[in-house]
Design a protein around this motif. Structure first.
Motif, PDB file in Angstrom:
ATOM      1  N   ASN A   1       0.801  -1.236   0.000  1.00 42.09           N
ATOM      2  CA  ASN A   1       0.000   0.000   0.000  1.00 42.09           C
ATOM      3  C   ASN A   1       0.825   1.274   0.000  1.00 42.09           C
ATOM      4  O   ASN A   1       0.265   2.368   0.024  1.00 42.09           O
ATOM      5  CB  ASN A   1      -0.952  -0.011   1.203  1.00 42.09           C
ATOM      6  CG  ASN A   1      -1.990  -1.098   1.063  1.00 42.09           C
ATOM      7  OD1 ASN A   1      -2.612  -1.240   0.018  1.00 42.09           O
ATOM      8  ND2 ASN A   1      -2.155  -1.891   2.113  1.00 42.09           N
ATOM      9  N   ASP A   2       2.143   1.158  -0.029  1.00 46.76           N
ATOM     10  CA  ASP A   2       3.030   2.328  -0.022  1.00 46.76           C
ATOM     11  C   ASP A   2       3.451   2.633  -1.457  1.00 46.76           C
ATOM     12  O   ASP A   2       4.142   1.838  -2.093  1.00 46.76           O
ATOM     13  CB  ASP A   2       4.251   2.054   0.858  1.00 46.76           C
ATOM     14  CG  ASP A   2       5.001   3.322   1.226  1.00 46.76           C
ATOM     15  OD1 ASP A   2       4.944   4.306   0.450  1.00 46.76           O
ATOM     16  OD2 ASP A   2       5.651   3.325   2.289  1.00 46.76           O
ATOM     17  N   HIS A   3       3.014   3.768  -1.958  1.00 49.10           N
ATOM     18  CA  HIS A   3       3.245   4.132  -3.357  1.00 49.10           C
ATOM     19  C   HIS A   3       4.275   5.245  -3.503  1.00 49.10           C
ATOM     20  O   HIS A   3       4.228   5.998  -4.480  1.00 49.10           O
ATOM     21  CB  HIS A   3       1.911   4.511  -4.016  1.00 49.10           C
ATOM     22  CG  HIS A   3       0.942   3.371  -4.004  1.00 49.10           C
ATOM     23  ND1 HIS A   3       1.012   2.328  -4.893  1.00 49.10           N
ATOM     24  CD2 HIS A   3      -0.083   3.078  -3.170  1.00 49.10           C
ATOM     25  CE1 HIS A   3       0.061   1.456  -4.630  1.00 49.10           C
ATOM     26  NE2 HIS A   3      -0.621   1.883  -3.589  1.00 49.10           N
ATOM     27  N   ARG A   4       5.205   5.304  -2.567  1.00 49.49           N
ATOM     28  CA  ARG A   4       6.296   6.270  -2.688  1.00 49.49           C
ATOM     29  C   ARG A   4       7.424   5.646  -3.525  1.00 49.49           C
ATOM     30  O   ARG A   4       7.500   4.441  -3.682  1.00 49.49           O
ATOM     31  CB  ARG A   4       6.835   6.641  -1.303  1.00 49.49           C
ATOM     32  CG  ARG A   4       5.815   7.346  -0.428  1.00 49.49           C
ATOM     33  CD  ARG A   4       6.372   7.657   0.944  1.00 49.49           C
ATOM     34  NE  ARG A   4       6.511   6.411   1.719  1.00 49.49           N
ATOM     35  CZ  ARG A   4       7.059   6.368   2.937  1.00 49.49           C
ATOM     36  NH1 ARG A   4       7.545   7.463   3.510  1.00 49.49           N
ATOM     37  NH2 ARG A   4       7.127   5.212   3.577  1.00 49.49           N
ATOM     38  N   TRP A   5       8.262   6.504  -4.054  1.00 50.67           N
ATOM     39  CA  TRP A   5       9.496   6.113  -4.737  1.00 50.67           C
ATOM     40  C   TRP A   5       9.257   5.052  -5.802  1.00 50.67           C
ATOM     41  O   TRP A   5       8.471   5.291  -6.710  1.00 50.67           O
ATOM     42  CB  TRP A   5      10.567   5.728  -3.705  1.00 50.67           C
ATOM     43  CG  TRP A   5      10.659   6.750  -2.617  1.00 50.67           C
ATOM     44  CD1 TRP A   5      10.867   8.104  -2.774  1.00 50.67           C
ATOM     45  CD2 TRP A   5      10.453   6.554  -1.220  1.00 50.67           C
ATOM     46  NE1 TRP A   5      10.825   8.727  -1.558  1.00 50.67           N
ATOM     47  CE2 TRP A   5      10.578   7.805  -0.591  1.00 50.67           C
ATOM     48  CE3 TRP A   5      10.189   5.438  -0.428  1.00 50.67           C
ATOM     49  CZ2 TRP A   5      10.453   7.980   0.780  1.00 50.67           C
ATOM     50  CZ3 TRP A   5      10.078   5.600   0.933  1.00 50.67           C
ATOM     51  CH2 TRP A   5      10.205   6.867   1.530  1.00 50.67           C
ATOM     52  N   ALA A   6       9.878   3.892  -5.719  1.00 53.45           N
ATOM     53  CA  ALA A   6       9.700   2.848  -6.741  1.00 53.45           C
ATOM     54  C   ALA A   6       8.309   2.230  -6.688  1.00 53.45           C
ATOM     55  O   ALA A   6       7.923   1.500  -7.589  1.00 53.45           O
ATOM     56  CB  ALA A   6      10.758   1.760  -6.580  1.00 53.45           C
ATOM     57  N   GLY A   7       7.535   2.550  -5.668  1.00 52.84           N
ATOM     58  CA  GLY A   7       6.189   2.021  -5.528  1.00 52.84           C
ATOM     59  C   GLY A   7       5.131   2.831  -6.253  1.00 52.84           C
ATOM     60  O   GLY A   7       3.939   2.515  -6.179  1.00 52.84           O
ATOM     61  N   ARG A   8       5.540   3.855  -6.964  1.00 54.23           N
ATOM     62  CA  ARG A   8       4.564   4.681  -7.700  1.00 54.23           C
ATOM     63  C   ARG A   8       3.870   3.866  -8.784  1.00 54.23           C
ATOM     64  O   ARG A   8       4.422   2.925  -9.328  1.00 54.23           O
ATOM     65  CB  ARG A   8       5.265   5.891  -8.301  1.00 54.23           C
ATOM     66  CG  ARG A   8       5.721   6.837  -7.219  1.00 54.23           C
ATOM     67  CD  ARG A   8       5.977   8.186  -7.776  1.00 54.23           C
ATOM     68  NE  ARG A   8       6.125   9.101  -6.649  1.00 54.23           N
ATOM     69  CZ  ARG A   8       6.689  10.264  -6.734  1.00 54.23           C
ATOM     70  NH1 ARG A   8       7.146  10.689  -7.893  1.00 54.23           N
ATOM     71  NH2 ARG A   8       6.782  11.028  -5.681  1.00 54.23           N
TER      72      ARG A   8
END
Length: 177
Positions: free
Chosen positions: A137-144
């Motif tokens: 559920n973390d969409h920061r950095w490479a998780g976008r």
């Protein structure tokens, strides 16, 4: 000689803040040209600061300091996903440059320090497994969304497998993949 005034690594050392440098906390964030927002510009910091520091000093305490700082970061940093992501990047980067050292006899990479990352990898694997849902559920950095359908989880899994399978690094591939 390495200038202290413009070197955030040396500044972090002088303030006993190596963990803050690794995670990219101000004022220890390494500013570098990068197309993507990152918590710390790990590859550029490794290439521009860590390797020259090692080549110049051959500081025998540095490998232990590096692994201890990564462990401390994973163990105590309040934003666990950030700690996982950044530690992951540092291990990948180290193994990538260490592999270059073996494959390329370039003067710049020659004699890159060796570090035991087994304890760090053990803790990292445990934290990745424990925080799977949060990483998904973390969409920061490479998780976008442009990079991943499942937040940080997918990119972390891919890099974990690359470090283990292609770079001969420690195994921190989660068992609950």
């Amino acid at each position: 000689m390495i200038s202290t005034a413009s070197n955030v690594l040396l500044e972090a050392f002088s303030h006993n803040a190596f963990e803050k440098f690794l995670v990219g906390e101000p004022p220890y964030f390494f500013h570098a040209k990068n197309d993507n927002e990152e918590p710390q510009n790990v590859s550029q910091a490794f290439y521009t600061l860590i390797i020259p520091y090692w080549n110049l000093t051959k500081d025998i305490d540095f490998p232990k300091r590096f692994s201890s700082a990564l462990y401390q970061l994973l163990d105590t940093y309040p934003d666990k996903n950030r700690a996982i992501y950044v530690a992951h990047e540092w291990i990948w980067c180290y193994k990538y440059f260490f592999d270059k050292n073996i494959l390329n006899s370039s003067e710049y990479y020659r004699e890159l320090f060796e570090v035991d990352l087994s304890q760090v990898a053990y803790l990292l694997k445990s934290l990745i497994e424990e925080n799977k849902e949060g990483l998904i559920n973390d969409h920061r950095w490479a998780g976008r969304s442009w990079n991943s359908q499942n937040g940080m989880w997918g990119p972390l899994l891919k890099v974990s497998e690359t470090v283990r399978d292609k770079l001969g690094g420690p195994n921190f591939v989660p068992t609950n993949k």
